[in-house]
Design a protein around this motif. Structure first.
Motif, short mmCIF file in Angstrom:
data_model
loop_
_atom_site.label_atom_id
_atom_site.label_comp_id
_atom_site.label_asym_id
_atom_site.label_seq_id
_atom_site.Cartn_x
_atom_site.Cartn_y
_atom_site.Cartn_z
N ALA A 132 0.81 -1.21 0.00
CA ALA A 132 0.00 0.00 0.00
C ALA A 132 0.85 1.27 0.00
CB ALA A 132 -0.95 0.01 1.21
N ALA A 133 1.73 1.36 -1.00
CA ALA A 133 2.57 2.55 -1.10
C ALA A 133 1.69 3.77 -1.35
CB ALA A 133 3.57 2.38 -2.23
N ASN A 134 1.85 4.77 -0.54
CA ASN A 134 0.95 5.91 -0.60
C ASN A 134 1.48 6.95 -1.59
OD1 ASN A 134 -1.48 6.60 0.30
ND2 ASN A 134 -0.86 7.03 2.41
N SER A 135 1.67 6.51 -2.83
CA SER A 135 2.42 7.37 -3.76
C SER A 135 1.53 8.33 -4.52
CB SER A 135 3.18 6.49 -4.74
OG SER A 135 2.27 5.62 -5.35
N SER A 136 0.22 8.23 -4.39
CA SER A 136 -0.63 9.10 -5.17
C SER A 136 -1.61 9.83 -4.27
CB SER A 136 -1.39 8.29 -6.21
OG SER A 136 -2.41 9.08 -6.76
N PRO A 137 -1.16 10.93 -3.68
CA PRO A 137 -2.00 11.60 -2.72
C PRO A 137 -3.24 12.24 -3.37
CG PRO A 137 0.12 12.73 -2.96
CD PRO A 137 0.16 11.54 -3.83
N SER A 138 -3.17 12.54 -4.67
CA SER A 138 -4.32 13.19 -5.31
C SER A 138 -5.49 12.23 -5.45
CB SER A 138 -3.91 13.69 -6.70
OG SER A 138 -3.51 12.57 -7.47
N ASN A 139 -5.18 10.93 -5.39
CA ASN A 139 -6.19 9.93 -5.70
C ASN A 139 -6.80 9.34 -4.43
OD1 ASN A 139 -7.65 8.60 -7.61
ND2 ASN A 139 -6.30 6.84 -7.64
N GLY A 140 -7.03 10.14 -3.43
CA GLY A 140 -7.53 9.60 -2.17
C GLY A 140 -6.37 9.15 -1.31
N ALA A 141 -6.60 9.11 0.00
CA ALA A 141 -5.49 8.84 0.91
C ALA A 141 -5.07 7.38 0.87
CB ALA A 141 -5.90 9.23 2.32
N LYS A 142 -6.01 6.49 0.52
CA LYS A 142 -5.74 5.07 0.67
C LYS A 142 -5.38 4.42 -0.66
CE LYS A 142 -6.27 4.47 4.90
NZ LYS A 142 -5.20 3.87 5.66
N GLY A 143 -4.64 3.32 -0.60
CA GLY A 143 -4.47 2.47 -1.75
C GLY A 143 -3.32 2.87 -2.66
N MET A 144 -3.26 2.20 -3.82
CA MET A 144 -2.14 2.38 -4.74
C MET A 144 -2.49 3.44 -5.79
SD MET A 144 -0.66 -1.40 -5.30
CE MET A 144 -0.15 -2.41 -3.94
N THR A 145 -1.73 3.44 -6.89
CA THR A 145 -1.91 4.50 -7.90
C THR A 145 -3.18 4.26 -8.70
OG1 THR A 145 -0.72 3.21 -9.50
CG2 THR A 145 0.56 4.72 -8.17
N THR A 200 -7.59 1.29 -11.46
CA THR A 200 -8.45 1.10 -12.63
C THR A 200 -8.41 -0.34 -13.10
OG1 THR A 200 -7.72 3.30 -13.23
CG2 THR A 200 -9.01 2.10 -14.86
N ILE A 201 -7.17 -0.85 -13.25
CA ILE A 201 -7.05 -2.23 -13.76
C ILE A 201 -7.72 -3.21 -12.81
CG2 ILE A 201 -5.43 -4.06 -14.36
CD1 ILE A 201 -5.29 -1.88 -16.33
N SER A 202 -7.47 -3.03 -11.51
CA SER A 202 -8.02 -4.03 -10.59
C SER A 202 -9.53 -3.92 -10.51
CB SER A 202 -7.39 -3.91 -9.20
OG SER A 202 -7.51 -2.61 -8.74
#
Lengths: 163, 509
Positions: free
Chosen positions: A2-15, A20-22
């Protein structure tokens, strides 16, 4: 995890790519699990393998969107109930064997007058597909629960590091 | 009366999966769950009593009407029904006790569910006629017990549960490897067919190694002395009714029963394996008793004493195996009778002792003997039942423990092994001293200041303790009354004296 690398996309989860794919793939995995369960008496696989695959679709969601999202989707209490109900229904099939067939686990549906069927058809083999479905519910729910509970646990020295 | 054997597994298993559904549905559902669990254990006890009156010596149940060796079978013979009875009595008492005792903990339906799973596993081990099913039931019972040992979730309890889990898993792996070797060398997993194959070709090195693995694996489960390290942590950490179940029946079904079945009925007795069991039993007796002396924690003392008492059981069975291999059938059956009777006695009085320790702990909030004293006036019923159980375990005449120890001594003397008889009497004396210590520090002496206000918890806890105390007082009748001996103990002894008849009886049916 759960690398928090995309802060714009909500606080939780991946990029966003992973999310989208999952979200496309999750249904396919879930359906594949159901397929493995209901054809368990014809092809390799069965209740256990299919249940693991169904639990796998939830684990994918958990990795991509974070634990809270999955917990909203399938609350812990309901997963626990599915777990118990699956086991109870499996036991019911066995006990019905005692009542209708005279021995535990007798295949009481495996008679032409009750359930007319030919070999290698989807509806065949008596109680075996039923048992497979109930085992699938049980294994799917309990494996999901195991992974959920493992992800809830944080050792004391890691607590408060994230979030 | 012939009972369909899988009900012994199905009733607790169905209860185990039904009870968690009731959790989180409010108070009424919780007490309903407790009632259901009690009904389940009581019905198992009734079924176990009914199973004693079956029409044939041995009852074989083929699951799903698939005949052996293709299908899986369950076998009920004298030894199985004796163990079923012990499990029924102890689980009924422990469940009655938990009704009140487990109010201290949260998540009661989960506790009840794990408890029923453990009972299902133990009944399965006792009834299984198939090696791999024996392993599966063994794991069900073990895993439920790992969770129950850590049920309190304190650091100390979790540590004990983890230690127990690691050592228990090692034991299970030994057992699984042993089963694999038996399968590789005989080509079957059915216990009767494996026994037949082993006794026609004899022991080859692979099978001998399998037997060694079984001794180590089941010895670990039974906590015999070189393998005992987990028990003194695990048994005191569990809630009291679970300690009673673990010490009372779990170590016996998973350890002693399974080992006995392997040695007597599958591999066949020999002088070597007999002496191995005698030595393991003697070492456990002496070391367990000496370690128990120094304990100041009530439940820890009981746990070490369990090691010592299991030593008696294994000594009796080992002596029986040795004498059988040497051809002294009469003394052998006496030694086996002593061992099995001691097994049943220990199940009753040790579970009673653990229940009384739970009652003391619930009232005083401590397990340390040094912080107690003078509890006799505050906890009169606990004191009385604890004294009866102590007298019984120490072997004071009218109580049950005396008779089984007497039979063991007579068998050892009859076989000409006077030094073994001397050790039995000596360890019995040690047991008396350690329980006098419990009586002296817990129930006699001065009542400490901080314990002036305590009350005894009665209700269902009292019923459970009195039930077991009555059994302790009158269990001597099991050997003294010929009718009771012929229905309960003699069939179990016969199974072991003619161990290899097991295969003939099962296959012949």
């Amino acid at each position: 995890m759960a690398a928090n690398s995309s802060p714009s996309n909500g606080a939780k989860g991946m990029t966003v790519i992973v999310k989208t794919i999952s979200s496309w793939v999750k249904m396919l995995i879930f359906l594949f699990g159901i397929y493995i369960i209901i054809t368990g008496h014809l092809t390799p696989g069965g209740g256990f393998a299919g249940g693991v695959i169904i639990a796998g679709s939830y684990v994918l969601l958990m990795l991509a969107f974070g634990r809270e999202f999955v917990e909203e989707n399938l609350p812990l209490r309901w997963a626990s109930r599915f777990d118990c109900i699956g086991a109870l229904l499996f036991a019911l099939v066995a006990v019905l064997g005692l009542i209708l067939g005279g021995s535990f686990f007798v295949n009481w549906l495996f008679r032409q007058q009750i359930l007319p069927s030919k070999a290698l058809e989807l509806v065949s083999a008596g109680t075996i597909p039923l048992s497979n479905i109930f085992i699938g519910i049980k294994v799917g729910a309990s494996l999901f629960l195991i992974i959920l509970v493992l992800s809830m646990f944080r050792p004391a020295h890691l607590r408060g590091e994230k979030e | 009366m012939n009972i369909p054997l899988p009900v012994f597994v199905a009733i607790p298993l169905i209860a185990a999966f039904f009870l968690p559904i009731l959790s989180g549905l409010g108070r009424k559902a919780k007490s309903f769950a407790t009632l259901l669990a009690n009904l389940a254990t009581i019905s198992l006890l009734v079924l176990a009593v009914l199973a004693l009156g079956r029409s044939e010596d041995i009852q074989v149940y083929e699951i799903g009407k698939w005949s052996i060796p293709i299908g899986i079978n369950m076998v009920l013979d004298g030894l199985s029904s004796l163990l079923l009875l012990a499990i029924g009595v102890v689980s009924t008492a422990a469940m009655l006790f938990s009704t009140r005792y487990m109010e201290q903990y949260t998540a009661k339906p989960k506790y009840l569910s794990l408890f029923m799973l453990m009972v299902a596993g133990m009944n399965g081990v006792v009834l299984s006629g198939d090696l791999f099913n024996l392993y599966v039931f063994l794991e069900i019972a073990s895993i439920a017990s790992y969770a129950l040992v850590g049920f309190g979730c304190n650091n100390e309890e979790l540590e004990a549960a983890f230690k127990y889990m690691v050592l228990g898993t090692i034991a299970s792996v030994f057992v699984l490897f042993g089963i694999g070797l038996v399968y590789g060398n005989t080509g079957t997993l059915n216990m009767a067919y494996a026994s037949k194959a082993i006794n026609t070709v004899g022991l080859n090195p692979g099978l001998a190694f399998a037997l060694a693995l079984f001794v180590a694996g089941f010895g670990l489960k039974a906590a015999l002395v070189p393998f005992h390290a987990w028990l003194p942590d695990a048994h005191p950490s569990a809630p009291a009714p679970i300690s009673a179940m673990l010490s009372g029946v779990l170590i016996k079904t998973l350890g002693v029963y399974a080992l006995t079945r392997m040695v007597f009925c599958i591999f066949g007795v020999s002088v070597t394996i007999g002496w191995l069991l005698v030595v393991l039993g003697l070492v456990s007796m002496v070391v367990g008793a000496f370690l128990a002396f120094g304990q100041w924690d009530f439940k820890r003392l009981l746990a070490y004493s369990s090691i010592s008492q299991v030593g008696y059981v294994v000594l009796g069975l080992g002596l029986g195996a040795t004498l059988l291999a040497q051809g002294h059938a009469a003394w052998a059956s006496l030694a086996i009778l002593g061992g099995l009777f001691h097994l049943v006695n220990h199940a009753v009085y040790k579970s009673l002792l653990f229940l009384t320790s739970g009652s003391v702990q619930m009232s005083t909030g401590t397990r340390q003997l040094k912080q107690m004293g003078g509890l006799a006036e505050k906890l009169p019923f606990t004191r009385t039942t604890c004294t009866i159980a102590s007298a019984s375990i120490a072997g004071i005449p009218p109580f049950s423990g005396f008779w089984s120890k007497l039979i063991l001594v007579v068998a050892a003397v009859g076989a000409g092994l006077y030094w073994i008889a001397a050790i039995i009497v000596f360890v019995s004396l040690c047991t008396l001293i350690m329980y006098l210590k419990v009586q002296r520090y817990a129930f006699l002496g001065e009542l400490p200041e901080n314990l002036q206000q305590i009350k005894e918890h009665r209700g269902s806890m009292l019923v459970a303790m009195v039930l077991l105390a009555v059994l302790c007082s009158f269990m001597g009748l099991l050997v003294l009354v010929p009718y009771l001996r012929a229905t309960v103990l003699t069939p179990a002894v016969d199974v072991l004296t003619d161990g290899l008849l097991y295969a003939v009886n099962v296959i012949g049916k």
